[in-house]
Enzyme design. Structure first.
Site, PDB file in Angstrom:
ATOM      1  N   ASP A  98       0.746  -1.285  -0.047  1.00 48.04           N
ATOM      2  CA  ASP A  98      -0.096  -0.104   0.009  1.00 48.04           C
ATOM      3  C   ASP A  98       0.664   1.360  -0.134  1.00 48.04           C
ATOM      4  OD1 ASP A  98      -2.119   1.529   0.352  1.00 48.04           O
ATOM      5  OD2 ASP A  98      -2.962   0.680   1.924  1.00 48.04           O
ATOM      6  N   VAL A  99       1.055   1.742  -1.147  1.00 46.02           N
ATOM      7  CA  VAL A  99       1.907   2.916  -1.248  1.00 46.02           C
ATOM      8  C   VAL A  99       1.461   4.068  -1.990  1.00 46.02           C
ATOM      9  CG1 VAL A  99       4.286   1.556  -1.369  1.00 46.02           C
ATOM     10  CG2 VAL A  99       2.714   2.014  -3.675  1.00 46.02           C
ATOM     11  N   LYS A 100       0.238   3.760  -2.808  1.00 42.56           N
ATOM     12  CA  LYS A 100      -0.639   5.034  -3.308  1.00 42.56           C
ATOM     13  C   LYS A 100       0.011   5.920  -4.172  1.00 42.56           C
ATOM     14  CE  LYS A 100      -4.153   4.717   0.298  1.00 42.56           C
ATOM     15  NZ  LYS A 100      -3.708   3.706   1.175  1.00 42.56           N
ATOM     16  N   ARG A 101       1.074   5.463  -4.991  1.00 41.93           N
ATOM     17  CA  ARG A 101       1.992   6.241  -5.615  1.00 41.93           C
ATOM     18  C   ARG A 101       1.187   7.054  -6.829  1.00 41.93           C
ATOM     19  NH1 ARG A 101       4.377   6.361  -1.391  1.00 41.93           N
ATOM     20  NH2 ARG A 101       6.659   5.530  -1.270  1.00 41.93           N
ATOM     21  N   THR A 128      -0.885  -0.404  -4.801  1.00 46.86           N
ATOM     22  CA  THR A 128      -1.794   0.763  -4.697  1.00 46.86           C
ATOM     23  C   THR A 128      -1.386   2.040  -5.363  1.00 46.86           C
ATOM     24  OG1 THR A 128      -1.411   1.648  -2.652  1.00 46.86           O
ATOM     25  CG2 THR A 128      -3.143   0.006  -2.940  1.00 46.86           C
TER      26      THR A 128
END
Length: 287
Positions: A98-101, A128
């Site tokens: 879960d890094v949401k880059r 993510t």
């Protein structure tokens, strides 16, 4: 770092069928470390993370480390994240980092290389991504994921109140931002859809978004990808809410929980018991 031989979507669908549609997070924030009697440093972080991996092996479809809780410890925390991802591979657990880059051009390509390249020590089975610089800005990551049989989960409809101001907005053509993202995911999954398989490109859709999916015109089932869904079961969404949000896309739902399971630690047996209970709750809610 070994190459992935099987496509992420296919492997995830098999894991969900065998172990249930549950993803357990690794969220080692300071309060949980303290509750487990661990130090809030890289030593405690490593003990916490590897214990979760041990407990979840053979129990759940996927595990989702939250990068922020590793990054806050600097380079030592990133080293623990690398160790955790390797431990997940060794345990046969699918990892969703879960890094949401989300960025553009060469910067997005750099993020893709960091998390989706076979040569990277930070590579996960899936990550993510945030599409709010435009869905097209994710192309470098989506292309590398497809090339390497890895996956991505694109933020689409999140349950935080602030998200609606962007996700529910409509363009000049009247199409909602969230609906455009869903359409983009469906296009990225076209080959898998044509083959009758779950695609590598998924979305994050909160289980508590209510009637937003219907009101905004999203066809979640037609996206062809897995739907990472926080908020199922003890977090608030039961069978009626899931039917409203996901309708005929419920077979694609991978429910996500973190603290609901992690608070049962630090004993491995108690973590496993909590994961089994959460999985049963999710299965019942999705029927």
């Amino acid at each position: 770092m070994a190459k992935r031989e099987k496509e992420f979507g296919l492997e995830l669908s098999q894991a969900m069928a065998e172990k249930g549609p549950l993803c357990v997070g690794i969220d080692p924030h300071s309060a949980l470390l303290n509750a487990w009697g661990l130090s809030d440093d890289a030593v405690g972080l490593r003990e916490f993370s590897l214990r979760v991996v041990e407990a979840m092996a053979g129990q759940v479809a996927a595990v989702k480390p939250q990068s922020a809780f590793f990054e806050r410890h600097g380079s030592k925390g990133i080293a623990v994240l690398e160790q955790t991802l390797e431990a997940l591979r060794q345990a046969g657990l699918l990892s969703i980092l879960d890094v949401k880059r989300g960025d553009i051009g060469s910067t997005m390509a750099g993020y893709a290389q960091a998390y989706l390249s076979d040569e990277s020590s930070l590579a996960a089975d899936a990550i993510t991504l945030s599409p709010y610089l435009g869905f097209g800005s994710l192309s470098a990551a989506i292309e590398l994921a497809q090339q390497n049989n890895r996956g991505v989960f694109v933020l689409d409809l999140t349950s935080n109140p602030e998200g609606a101001s962007v996700q529910h907005a409509r363009g000049a053509d009247g199409v909602a931002v969230a609906a455009n993202i869903c359409q983009g995911v469906a296009q990225a999954n076209k080959a898998a859809i044509d083959a009758g398989q779950l695609g590598n490109i998924g979305m994050v859709v909160g289980a508590t978004v209510g009637d937003a999916v219907a009101n905004l015109g999203l066809d979640l089932a037609a996206s062809g990808g897995p739907l990472l869904a926080p908020g199922v079961g003890a977090q608030g969404a039961g069978a009626p809410e899931l039917e409203q949000v996901f309708a005929n896309a419920r077979p694609q739902v991978l429910a996500s929980t973190s603290r609901g399971v992690l608070k049962a630690g630090p004993k491995v047996d108690e973590l496993r018991k909590a994961a089994r209970s959460a999985c049963e709750t999710v299965i019942n809610a999705l029927q």
